[in-house]
Design a protein around this motif. Structure first.
Motif, short mmCIF file in Angstrom:
data_model
loop_
_atom_site.label_atom_id
_atom_site.label_comp_id
_atom_site.label_asym_id
_atom_site.label_seq_id
_atom_site.Cartn_x
_atom_site.Cartn_y
_atom_site.Cartn_z
N GLU A 250 0.97 -1.17 -0.03
CA GLU A 250 -0.06 0.19 -0.11
C GLU A 250 0.86 1.41 0.06
OE1 GLU A 250 -4.13 -1.65 2.16
OE2 GLU A 250 -2.53 -0.71 3.38
N ALA A 251 1.90 1.16 0.72
CA ALA A 251 2.93 2.36 0.30
C ALA A 251 3.88 2.35 -0.65
CB ALA A 251 4.07 2.14 1.76
N GLY A 252 3.63 1.39 -1.52
CA GLY A 252 4.21 1.34 -2.84
C GLY A 252 5.72 1.19 -2.86
N ILE A 253 6.17 0.36 -1.75
CA ILE A 253 7.60 0.06 -1.91
C ILE A 253 7.75 -1.25 -1.31
CG2 ILE A 253 8.11 2.45 -0.98
CD1 ILE A 253 8.61 1.19 1.84
N ALA A 254 9.06 -1.97 -1.51
CA ALA A 254 9.23 -3.27 -1.00
C ALA A 254 10.24 -3.12 0.09
CB ALA A 254 9.88 -4.04 -2.10
N LEU A 255 10.38 -4.11 0.91
CA LEU A 255 11.27 -4.30 2.18
C LEU A 255 12.57 -3.76 1.81
CD1 LEU A 255 10.95 -5.04 5.02
CD2 LEU A 255 12.09 -7.14 4.65
N PRO A 256 13.30 -4.03 0.72
CA PRO A 256 14.49 -3.59 0.50
C PRO A 256 14.81 -1.97 0.67
CG PRO A 256 14.18 -5.26 -1.08
CD PRO A 256 12.72 -4.95 -0.35
N ASP A 257 13.39 -1.49 0.41
CA ASP A 257 13.33 0.13 0.19
C ASP A 257 13.12 0.81 1.72
OD1 ASP A 257 13.22 0.29 -2.67
OD2 ASP A 257 11.08 -0.37 -2.30
N VAL A 258 13.23 0.01 2.81
CA VAL A 258 12.94 0.22 3.92
C VAL A 258 14.36 0.47 4.66
CG1 VAL A 258 12.25 -0.38 6.16
CG2 VAL A 258 10.75 -0.56 4.34
N ALA A 259 14.52 1.63 5.36
CA ALA A 259 16.09 2.14 5.93
C ALA A 259 15.94 1.35 7.29
CB ALA A 259 16.27 3.52 5.86
N ARG A 260 14.78 1.54 8.02
CA ARG A 260 14.74 1.11 9.15
C ARG A 260 13.68 0.40 9.70
NH1 ARG A 260 18.97 2.08 13.53
NH2 ARG A 260 20.67 2.86 12.71
N VAL A 261 13.69 -0.48 10.54
CA VAL A 261 12.41 -1.26 11.22
C VAL A 261 12.44 -1.08 12.68
CG1 VAL A 261 10.86 -3.27 11.10
CG2 VAL A 261 12.58 -2.89 9.07
N ALA A 262 11.08 -0.48 13.08
CA ALA A 262 11.04 -0.71 14.56
C ALA A 262 10.15 -1.53 14.97
CB ALA A 262 10.57 1.04 14.96
N LEU A 279 12.83 -11.84 7.79
CA LEU A 279 12.82 -10.62 6.91
C LEU A 279 14.07 -10.48 6.04
CD1 LEU A 279 10.84 -8.25 9.33
CD2 LEU A 279 10.11 -9.19 7.09
N GLY A 280 15.14 -11.23 6.48
CA GLY A 280 16.44 -11.28 5.81
C GLY A 280 17.13 -9.78 6.35
N LEU A 281 16.73 -9.29 7.54
CA LEU A 281 17.63 -8.36 8.12
C LEU A 281 18.76 -8.51 9.09
CD1 LEU A 281 14.27 -6.32 9.04
CD2 LEU A 281 15.55 -6.17 6.91
N THR A 282 19.09 -7.66 9.87
CA THR A 282 20.06 -7.85 11.03
C THR A 282 19.60 -6.89 12.31
OG1 THR A 282 21.57 -6.10 10.62
CG2 THR A 282 22.09 -8.00 9.45
N LEU A 283 19.98 -6.99 13.19
CA LEU A 283 19.55 -6.17 14.41
C LEU A 283 19.69 -4.68 13.99
CD1 LEU A 283 20.12 -7.90 17.85
CD2 LEU A 283 17.95 -7.43 16.66
N ALA A 284 20.83 -4.62 13.42
CA ALA A 284 21.31 -3.25 13.04
C ALA A 284 20.40 -2.52 12.44
CB ALA A 284 22.90 -3.05 12.39
N ASP A 285 19.57 -3.11 11.44
CA ASP A 285 18.40 -2.54 10.74
C ASP A 285 17.04 -2.20 11.41
OD1 ASP A 285 19.71 -3.04 8.14
OD2 ASP A 285 19.16 -5.31 8.42
N THR A 286 17.10 -2.30 12.83
CA THR A 286 16.02 -2.29 13.66
C THR A 286 16.35 -1.32 14.75
OG1 THR A 286 16.51 -3.90 15.61
CG2 THR A 286 15.39 -4.91 13.41
N LEU B 47 12.11 -20.65 13.42
CA LEU B 47 12.26 -21.58 12.24
C LEU B 47 12.34 -20.87 10.74
CD1 LEU B 47 12.42 -24.56 11.37
CD2 LEU B 47 9.87 -24.76 11.59
N LEU B 48 11.40 -20.21 10.37
CA LEU B 48 11.31 -19.34 9.22
C LEU B 48 12.76 -18.57 9.08
CD1 LEU B 48 7.71 -18.01 9.15
CD2 LEU B 48 8.62 -19.90 7.90
N GLY B 49 13.36 -18.02 10.18
CA GLY B 49 14.63 -17.47 10.23
C GLY B 49 15.57 -18.22 9.86
N PHE B 50 15.71 -19.63 10.35
CA PHE B 50 16.74 -20.47 10.00
C PHE B 50 16.51 -20.99 8.51
CE2 PHE B 50 17.42 -25.19 9.40
CZ PHE B 50 18.99 -25.20 9.83
N ILE B 51 15.08 -21.27 8.17
CA ILE B 51 15.10 -21.65 6.79
C ILE B 51 15.83 -20.52 5.69
CG2 ILE B 51 13.33 -22.14 4.91
CD1 ILE B 51 11.61 -23.18 7.29
#
Lengths: 347, 88
Positions: A250-262, A279-286, B47-51
């Motif tokens: 709805e925002a017209g973006i995808a997750l790679p477009d997000v700078a930070r997640v809270a 989500l394919g992130l690291t803690l540093a992205d949060t 589990l989804l994170g591991f996958i």
């Protein structure tokens, strides 16, 4: 929900001093091994300052940063909270009317658990759009967990409870961020998650029954197991994933477009190995590290963290932020904002 | 990794990280993950994170169905189905 023409003009925060986790350990209120395991820094503790006063201070801060918006300009005041605010038979939004806005604004307390500021944002966006004469809403969230019946250090496993007031001035004509989308949904089959199996009547507070989320969640799980297993809880994960997908689309973006997640200020290992990983992130992205330094603020986590990101230069104009909420219900929430400008001043 | 490797890795991960200690000796790829309470909202996320991290497969929301999480074998089968669909 898409929210065209909705802006956060300014954010105001009143964060009381932090009590370090070491202090809680020394006084026997928190176990040292858990503090290290979960990477906790401490909790913002308001002492005897009532939650509505935290809200008032945050609201004044938001006006100071608004570039000239006045309380008289408001069309709506929504006061979101989780924990008890003051005397029974009284409501906290009237305290803000008495001391800040006056009575000529629709003012409502919004009790929607830890997702309350997300719901306030959705309601405000719709309310402002419903009439071209409306331009501004004040959304506040505040809680002080330093009361009887709860232990801020032991309410949840892996996190501690902090206190804060947070205010958002939401307008239709620009600000520090554009609200692109807000979504909430409830997995109502999980409604008993926090009820602990105790009677609904008389209510907890009227009989002095304490609240321990660890025990209540354990009780809910035992009931699920007695009914055949935890299939219901798969639905929480699926619903959250669908909600995030929907809100980003709805925002017209995808997750790679997000700078930070809270996320809500919660347990490090659950977040790092769970949502952050899938989500394919690291803690540093949060905003986890900041959250661990102040505690879970009830209704205000994601928005206080957003203010921190702005204040520390972690975001720039054009960046998108994704805010994710989780609360009783089980309610799930998400919002996407695009940063337009930095706060006008940091007072 | 082969499909067999993935299934073995999944079963080992679930046993070591998600199954309560008192059930680990009895756990195998056909143990019921939901009836045993192994998967809840948090452990499903883990589990989804591991996958994603270890097997390189992204599981979409539509796949979060009890049938796909009935036991480690069904999780492995789902991962096999999704692997060709995950962007490299």
């Amino acid at each position: 929900m898409r929210t065209p023409g909705t802006y956060v003009r300014s954010i105001g925060v009143h964060l009381p001093p932090v009590t370090a986790i070491g202090t809680a350990i020394t006084s026997g209120r928190y176990p040292a091994d858990e503090a290290e395991r979960f990477g906790l820094g401490g909790a913002a503790v308001a002492g005897e300052v009532p939650a509505p006063e935290l809200a008032l201070r945050a609201a004044r801060h938001a006006f100071e940063r608004s570039g000239g918006l006045l309380p008289a300009d408001l069309d709506l005041l929504l006061y979101a909270d989780v924990w008890h605010q003051g005397p029974a038979g009284w409501q906290p939004q009237y305290y803000l009317q008495q001391h800040l806005t006056g009575g000529d604004v629709l003012a409502i307390e919004l009790r929607h658990g830890c997702c309350g500021l997300f719901s306030a944002l959705e309601v405000a966006a719709s309310y402002l759009r419903a009439d071209a004469a409306r331009h501004a809403a004040l959304l506040v969230g505040a809680d002080n967990h330093g009361t009887p019946l709860v232990d801020r250090w032991r309410m949840f496993a892996g996190t501690v409870m902090g206190d804060a007031g947070c205010a958002l001035l939401v307008t239709t004509d620009g600000g520090i961020a554009e609200v692109l989308s807000v979504s909430l949904t409830t997995l109502c089959e999980a409604e008993p998650v926090n009820d602990g199996g105790v009677p609904m009547f008389p209510p907890d507070a009227t009989v002095g029954r304490p609240l321990d989320f660890v025990a209540r969640n354990r009780d809910f799980r035992e009931r699920l197991m007695a009914q055949g297993g935890t299939s219901l809880l798969l639905g929480v994960q699926r619903t959250l994933m669908e909600l995030i997908d929907q809100t980003l689309a709805e925002a017209g973006i995808a997750l790679p477009d997000v700078a930070r997640v809270a996320f809500p200020h919660g347990r490090r290992d659950d977040l790092e190995n769970g949502a952050v990983a899938w989500l394919g992130l690291t803690l540093a992205d949060t905003t986890w590290e900041y959250g661990a330094s102040i505690g879970h603020l009830g209704v205000s986590d994601q928005f206080v963290a957003l203010d921190h990101l702005l204040a520390t230069g972690a975001l720039a104009a054009g960046d998108h932020v994704l805010l994710i909420g989780l609360g009783a219900g089980i309610t799930l929430a998400a919002a996407v904002l695009r940063i337009l400008d930095l706060p006008r001043e940091d007072t | 990794m082969t499909a067999t490797d993935d299934a073995a890795a999944l079963t080992a991960f679930i046993r070591e990280r998600l199954v309560p200690r008192e059930l680990q000796d009895r756990f195998d790829e056909t143990s019921p993950l939901l009836e045993w309470g192994v998967l809840d909202s948090i452990s499903t996320a883990v589990l989804l994170g591991f996958i994603r991290r270890e097997l390189g497969v992204i599981v979409p929301a539509a796949q979060i169905e009890p049938a796909n999480f009935a036991d480690a074998r069904s999780v492995a089968a789902m991962v096999r189905r999704l692997a060709p669909l995950t962007p490299g």
